[in-house]
Design an enzyme around this catalytic site. Structure first.
Site, PDB file in Angstrom:
ATOM      1  N   GLN A 107      -2.674  22.790  26.402  1.00  0.00           N
ATOM      2  CA  GLN A 107      -4.128  23.385  26.528  1.00  0.00           C
ATOM      3  C   GLN A 107      -3.963  24.387  25.245  1.00  0.00           C
ATOM      4  O   GLN A 107      -5.145  24.370  24.541  1.00  0.00           O
ATOM      5  CB  GLN A 107      -4.295  24.143  27.716  1.00  0.00           C
ATOM      6  CG  GLN A 107      -5.328  24.904  27.983  1.00  0.00           C
ATOM      7  CD  GLN A 107      -6.947  24.320  27.854  1.00  0.00           C
ATOM      8  OE1 GLN A 107      -6.843  23.064  28.078  1.00  0.00           O
ATOM      9  NE2 GLN A 107      -7.855  25.030  27.450  1.00  0.00           N
ATOM     10  N   GLU A 108      -3.100  25.062  25.066  1.00  0.00           N
ATOM     11  CA  GLU A 108      -3.184  26.111  23.988  1.00  0.00           C
ATOM     12  C   GLU A 108      -3.334  25.348  22.693  1.00  0.00           C
ATOM     13  O   GLU A 108      -3.960  25.875  21.704  1.00  0.00           O
ATOM     14  CB  GLU A 108      -1.692  26.927  24.058  1.00  0.00           C
ATOM     15  CG  GLU A 108      -1.676  27.887  25.131  1.00  0.00           C
ATOM     16  CD  GLU A 108      -2.864  28.998  24.967  1.00  0.00           C
ATOM     17  OE1 GLU A 108      -3.170  29.062  23.964  1.00  0.00           O
ATOM     18  OE2 GLU A 108      -2.790  29.715  25.875  1.00  0.00           O
TER      19      GLU A 108
END
Ligand code: GLU
Length: 485
Positions: A316-317
């Site tokens: 996600q990052e």
């Protein structure tokens, strides 16, 4: 005729005499008043007034930021002074404070209007926006100005939008009616249209671009105006030295580069919240995850997390990109801020191993700081939310949850409150102010989805699929996981 000439001569010599007298006096007393620019340099500080909003000034996990704040910081650097930020309650508060000399300039997404030019010097414009009429999809869609009279229209008081409506009413459409409120910010107005409390509002195009992801049922009906200039306002009764310095600042090529970078940073990533297709995710797990799996497992064991959760978070990052860099200057696979990395003793944020170790440690610290009154798994979801938006904003949301009769220890309740931090009537009473509160909710939701997929994948028996079957599997997964927005 002759007399007139004599009179003029006489008065000219009087003016010259008085001027000489004033100059002699000033030379003798040495009391030439320093210009505003000189005074600013002497004090070592310049005060800007702004408002707390997603297009101007707010706090995120890297600290305070916002388009106006970053631009004004560059101006302060250019002058060689510190920047002090005053936050006004609303547009009229900005104008009052500027008028009272409580700030040197206003940097608040202000539109240059003829009316405002009567009491302010505007700098060179640095942004162009159009004023857009927003309506609810499926509701009444106005096609032209006259149609606005058929529904309830609300705009912010003292805004350029209210001025435009006044002008339209007096020049073209006398039947136009609308309401105004000083306490409604753009996100409040959009919320009201979205929930059906009102029919239309008017906002600047840059603001709608930033906020539309949170209100998928809203759309632009039509542009109410041509492109308008956004600029800084300086008070007219001051001398023009600061205003001139600002214009010099805007002329520099460094400033033009800065403006391009700020546009990219604040307006160029607007699809960042969109769910990245499951298909892409699966492809990436095959290509990249093996490389970092050992590092995720190590960090997870150390802090008692499931490694697949940390892996989902890393995806996600940064999509598992160790060289990733966000528009707020956070970096590396786990997107640590410079300060956090320093606090955690991480030397090189771009090293995947260090970044993963740092991300795991930081998440674990956040989880501890959230406290045992929050049970698992909610404590981990809240730690993730704090990783995204900052612990301060999470605390504000928990406090608000309690005040609203919810349970601050349940993620289910807190996640409903977090988005309220983008609405003025809520964030004006919080310790950390405006937050893009929808973002951590989406963030946690995405991670949980990626996590589910990783768990599911892990638990599958290794089966060798033909290329065609792989595609089918991927697309069926995409329908199970619907797009977020
Ligand atoms: N640009 C608007 C103005 O100068 C402010 C933005 C807004 O309130 O939407 O009045």
């Amino acid at each position: 005729m002759k007399r007139e000439i004599i009179m003029i001569r006489g008065s000219t010599s009087l003016v010259v005499k008085s001027l000489i007298a004033v100059m002699c006096f000033l030379a003798l007393t040495g009391s030439v008043r320093p210009t505003d620019l000189e005074q600013t340099r002497m004090s070592g500080e310049i005060v800007m007034i702004t408002r707390n909003s997603p297009t101007t000034y707010y706090e995120d996990r890297s600290g305070v930021t916002g388009y106006e704040y970053e631009l004004a910081s560059a101006f302060a650097d250019y002058l060689g002074v510190d920047l002090k930020v005053e936050v006004a309650d609303n547009l009229s508060d900005i104008f009052t404070k500027l008028d009272k000399g409580q700030a040197a300039f206003a940097a608040a997404g202000l539109t240059v209007t003829d009316e405002r030019k009567r009491w302010a010097y505007f700098s060179e414009p640095y942004l162009k926006v159009s004023e857009q009429v927003i309506y609810r999809r499926g509701g009444m869609r106005p096609k032209q100005v006259i149609d606005l009279a058929n529904g309830q229209l609300v705009v912010s008081s003292d805004s350029s939008h209210s001025q435009r409506l006044l002008n339209l009413q007096s020049d073209e459409v006398p039947e136009l009616t609308w309401s105004e409120s000083p306490d409604l910010e753009v996100s409040d107005l959009l919320q009201m249209v979205s929930s059906g409390n009102i029919d239309f509002t008017i906002v600047d195009s840059n603001e709608f671009d930033v906020l539309k992801a949170y209100f998928p049922n809203l759309a632009v009906a039509f542009d109410l105006s041509e492109q308008q200039n956004i600029a800084w306002a300086f008070e007219l009764s001051r001398d023009s030295s600061l205003h001139d310095a600002a214009n010099e600042f805007f002329k520099q090529s460094e400033t033009r580069d800065k403006l391009a970078a700020l546009s990219e940073r604040f307006y160029g990533h607007l699809d960042q919240l969109n769910y990245v297709g499951a298909k892409r995710f699966l492809r990436q797990t095959e290509k990249k995850l093996d490389r970092y799996k050992g590092d995720f497992q190590k960090a997870a064991d150390k802090h008692e997390f499931d490694w697949r959760l940390l892996a989902a978070m890393g995806y996600q990052e940064s999509h598992w990109n160790p060289r990733a860099k966000s528009f707020t200057g956070v970096r590396g696979l786990m997107m640590l801020t410079r300060n956090t990395a320093k606090e955690l003793g991480i030397k090189n944020r771009l090293d995947a191993k260090q970044s993963i170790a740092g991300g795991g440690l930081y998440l674990s610290k956040l989880r501890k700081r959230i406290g045992a009154e929050v049970h698992e798994p909610d404590r981990t979801w809240m730690a993730l939310a704090a990783y995204n938006v900052g612990l301060g904003h999470l605390r504000d949301a928990r406090k608000l949850t309690k005040e609203m009769g919810g349970n601050p220890n349940l993620w289910l309740d807190v996640k409903d409150t977090l988005p309220l931090l983008s609405q003025k009537r809520y964030y004006r009473h919080t310790a950390h102010g405006y937050a893009r509160g929808h973002e951590p909710v989406t963030y946690v939701q995405n991670i949980r989805r990626y996590y589910d997929v990783l768990v599911w994948q892990d638990e599958q028996q290794p089966v060798f699929l033909e290329e065609e079957q792989q595609v089918m599997l991927s697309s069926s997964l995409m329908t199970v996981i619907p797009p977020l927005l």
